[in-house]
Structure formats: structure tokens, C-alpha cells
Write a protein that holds these residues in place. Structure first.
Motif, PDB file in Angstrom:
ATOM      1  N   GLY A  84      -7.471   5.255  10.707  1.00  0.00           N
ATOM      2  CA  GLY A  84      -6.422   4.948  11.682  1.00  0.00           C
ATOM      3  C   GLY A  84      -5.737   6.220  12.145  1.00  0.00           C
ATOM      4  O   GLY A  84      -5.954   7.305  11.594  1.00  0.00           O
TER       5      GLY A  84
ATOM      6  N   SER B  64      -4.801   6.698   7.725  1.00  0.00           N
ATOM      7  CA  SER B  64      -5.182   5.728   6.692  1.00  0.00           C
ATOM      8  C   SER B  64      -6.667   5.372   6.824  1.00  0.00           C
ATOM      9  O   SER B  64      -7.196   5.247   7.926  1.00  0.00           O
ATOM     10  CB  SER B  64      -4.342   4.465   6.818  1.00  0.00           C
TER      11      SER B  64
ATOM     12  N   HIS C 240      -9.392   2.678   6.414  1.00  0.00           N
ATOM     13  CA  HIS C 240      -9.501   1.222   6.302  1.00  0.00           C
ATOM     14  C   HIS C 240     -10.709   0.807   5.493  1.00  0.00           C
ATOM     15  O   HIS C 240     -10.654  -0.133   4.707  1.00  0.00           O
ATOM     16  CB  HIS C 240      -9.570   0.591   7.690  1.00  0.00           C
ATOM     17  N   THR C 241     -11.816   1.464   5.715  1.00  0.00           N
ATOM     18  CA  THR C 241     -13.025   1.105   4.982  1.00  0.00           C
ATOM     19  C   THR C 241     -13.969   2.309   4.974  1.00  0.00           C
ATOM     20  O   THR C 241     -13.864   3.182   5.833  1.00  0.00           O
ATOM     21  CB  THR C 241     -13.689  -0.162   5.587  1.00  0.00           C
TER      22      THR C 241
ATOM     23  N   PHE D 214     -13.712  -4.377  10.932  1.00  0.00           N
ATOM     24  CA  PHE D 214     -12.249  -4.363  10.952  1.00  0.00           C
ATOM     25  C   PHE D 214     -11.762  -5.699  11.514  1.00  0.00           C
ATOM     26  O   PHE D 214     -12.192  -6.129  12.580  1.00  0.00           O
ATOM     27  CB  PHE D 214     -11.773  -3.196  11.820  1.00  0.00           C
TER      28      PHE D 214
ATOM     29  N   ASN E 200      -4.391  -1.325  17.020  1.00  0.00           N
ATOM     30  CA  ASN E 200      -4.673  -0.226  16.097  1.00  0.00           C
ATOM     31  C   ASN E 200      -5.565   0.793  16.797  1.00  0.00           C
ATOM     32  O   ASN E 200      -6.447   0.418  17.560  1.00  0.00           O
ATOM     33  CB  ASN E 200      -5.431  -0.748  14.882  1.00  0.00           C
TER      34      ASN E 200
ATOM     35  N   LEU F 243      -8.438   3.364  16.145  1.00  0.00           N
ATOM     36  CA  LEU F 243      -9.417   3.622  15.091  1.00  0.00           C
ATOM     37  C   LEU F 243     -10.451   4.651  15.528  1.00  0.00           C
ATOM     38  O   LEU F 243     -10.794   4.735  16.713  1.00  0.00           O
ATOM     39  CB  LEU F 243     -10.157   2.327  14.732  1.00  0.00           C
TER      40      LEU F 243
END
Ligand SMILES: *[C@@H]1O[C@H](CO)[C@@H](O)[C@H](O)[C@H]1NC(C)=O
Ligand SMILES: *[C@@H]1O[C@H](CO)[C@@H](O)[C@H](O)[C@H]1NC(C)=O
Ligand SMILES: *[C@@H]1O[C@H](CO)[C@@H](O)[C@H](O)[C@H]1NC(C)=O
Ligand SMILES: *[C@@H]1O[C@H](CO)[C@@H](O)[C@H](O)[C@H]1NC(C)=O
Length: 242
Positions: A163, A167, A169-170, A184, A191, A193
Motif C-alpha cells: 500500500g 504496508s 497486504h500479501t 486483494f 486503496n 496498491l
């Protein structure tokens, strides 16, 4: 060796002998590799050798550093020879150099260029990251799937969905040469990404993308081959009136 041959050829030509036939044809031998498996300090690779102009049967030999023959194979067709080997990390890069030699019973032989495995397997930066975003409306809720892949880079390569605030996410570490498939779940807030590819040497990131796509974003920028129009997610209900 090549220089020497050239020199001989030049001498023969100058002496107007008519025996240049074999020297005229310098068949090329190609060497290539593919990574099959990645271990902490080793990689299992398949090295292929091919000399299409050498008439079969062709004896292919794989040579390691310092003139050691690693393996040998006779190929009766015009196909390439494959050698599956374990390459273990060595502190000296020069110990991880391979080359192929092709020989026919009629004396034609040709050597490939040198494959520098140390540089290929342990020091290549990730490059040309490609990331495709696809919107999907699954029963479990709307999602965006991101397929990411680099065109080259030493393994292992880790792909992350990141992000704007940094951050993660995966994350996924696919088999070498395979794309990562990151997913996602969409929320009602936007968001930003990006996909990030990282190995021991470098990091590369795709441009940030807003999910769900902003209302001002062009629909063409999104692929949604199976799921129909994307604007369903653009701000949800009020955009259906668009
Ligand atoms: C290659 O190395 C791996 C791990 O060190 C080992 O499990 C595997 O059996 C080896 N394969 C061969 C063909 O030597
Ligand atoms: C992304 O899409 C392009 C065009 O459809 C395709 O050629 C490419 O292989 C895709 N890349 C990934 C990593 O899915
Ligand atoms: C991602 O999807 C592609 C195409 O379906 C597949 O070839 C690849 O193995 C998948 N990657 C992972 C890590 O599952
Ligand atoms: C998102 O949805 C939740 C409930 O699902 C709601 O409480 C919240 O206000 C919504 N946020 C926005 C920005 O619409």
C-alpha cells in the motif's frame, strides 16, 4: 583456438589450396539454462546444449570450470541435449562456469560460449516487472487479482502487494519463472496498491494503482475479461446511474 583456425585458414587461402570445406563451416553451439528448484545455497538447473548444424549423432559434453567434464550425452536426432545438475554456491565465481561441446563422429566439433552461473543465479537484479490488475466479482465479494512477474532476476524472488503507506497486504514466492498471483478484497474505501518484486540484489515496483478504480480513471486501464464492466465498483451504487 578460433584465432588459430583463422590463421590456418588464412594460410591455406594464401597458398591457394582447395581444402577449406570444414574450416569454412563453423557450427554454432548454444548453451542455455532453466532453474528447476531453489535451495538455500543451491539451485537445481537444467542446462541445454544445442548445435543444430552438426549432423547427428552428436556427442554433447558439459564442461565445468577448469576443464572438468561434468557429463556427456549422445543425441541421435537433431534435438538439444539436457543436463540436470545441482549448482551449489561457491565463494569463487570462476568455479561456476559451464560450457558445452558438440562433436560428431566425422570430426566436426564446436564449443559454446561460457555460461557464468554464479552471475546468473546469484547476482542478477530483478528487471522489467509487469503487473496486471483484474477485477473479479466473486461470491465471496469483489476482489482484485494482481498477476506480477519479472522477466529476469536471480531466484528466489518475493512478490508483495504494497500500500501507499508501505504496508504489505500479501506476499508470495512462486516457483522460479512463474507469475505471482496476489489477491486483494475490495472495500468501500480506496486503496493505492503496487506490486513489488524483490530478490537479494534489488527491488522493483509497479506504479501505484487505485482500487477500486477512481471514478475518473479510464475503464480501459482495467482488465475484466470475465466479470463485465468495472464501473460497478466505482464508488458503488451512485455510479451505476452513470
Ligand atoms: C540437489 O540438491 C538437493 C538439495 O541439496 C537435493 O535434495 C537433491 O537430491 C540434489 N539432486 C541431485 C540430482 O543431486
Ligand atoms: C500481463 O498482461 C499482458 C497482456 O495481456 C501479458 O502479455 C502478460 O503476460 C501479463 N503479465 C502477467 C504477469 O500476468
Ligand atoms: C499464478 O497463475 C498462473 C496462471 O494460472 C500459474 O501458472 C502460476 O503457477 C500461478 N502462480 C502461483 C504462485 O500459484
Ligand atoms: C463503508 O462501509 C461501512 C459499513 O460496511 C460504513 O460504516 C462506512 O461508513 C463506509 N465508508 C464509506 C467511506 O462509505
Amino acid at each position: 583456438m578460433r584465432l588459430l583456425l583463422l590463421f590456418c585458414w588464412a594460410m591455406l587461402a594464401a597458398g591457394s589450396f582447395s581444402v577449406g570445406q570444414e574450416l569454412e563451416v563453423t557450427p554454432e553451439t548454444f548453451i542455455a539454462y532453466k532453474i528447476l528448484e531453489v535451495f538455500p545455497r543451491g539451485r537445481r538447473v537444467v542446462i541445454t546444449c544445442h548445435s543444430p548444424q552438426v549432423p547427428p549423432p552428436v556427442t554433447y559434453s558439459l564442461w565445468g570450470s577448469q576443464g572438468t567434464e561434468v557429463a556427456k550425452k549422445v543425441v541421435k536426432t537433431g534435438d538439444p541435449a539436457s543436463f540436470s545438475i545441482n549448482v551449489t554456491l561457491k565463494s569463487r565465481p570462476d568455479l561456476l562456469t559451464y560450457s558445452c561441446q558438440a562433436a560428431s563422429p566425422w570430426g566436426v566439433h564446436s564449443a559454446s560460449t561460457k555460461l557464468q552461473m554464479y552471475w546468473e543465479l546469484w547476482t542478477k537484479p530483478v528487471s522489467q516487472l509487469q503487473a496486471n490488475f483484474t477485477l473479479l466479482d466473486k461470491a465471496s465479494g469483489p476482489r482484485v487479482e494482481i498477476s506480477c512477474q519479472v522477466s529476469s532476476g536471480s531466484p528466489p524472488i518475493t512478490y508483495s502487494l504494497v500500500g501507499k503507506d508501505g504496508s504489505v497486504h500479501t506476499q508470495q514466492r512462486p516457483n522460479y519463472g512463474q507469475p505471482a498471483n496476489l489477491s486483494f478484497t475490495l472495500t468501500n474505501t480506496s486503496n493505492w496498491l503496487q506490486c513489488q518484486a524483490e530478490n537479494d540484489i534489488s527491488v522493483q515496483s509497479s506504479p501505484f494503482k487505485m482500487v477500486p478504480p477512481g471514478c475518473d480513471q479510464k475503464r480501459q486501464a482495467w482488465q475484466s475479461p470475465l466479470e463485465g464492466p468495472v464501473f460497478v465498483y466505482c464508488g458503488r451504487t451512485h455510479h451505476l446511474k452513470e
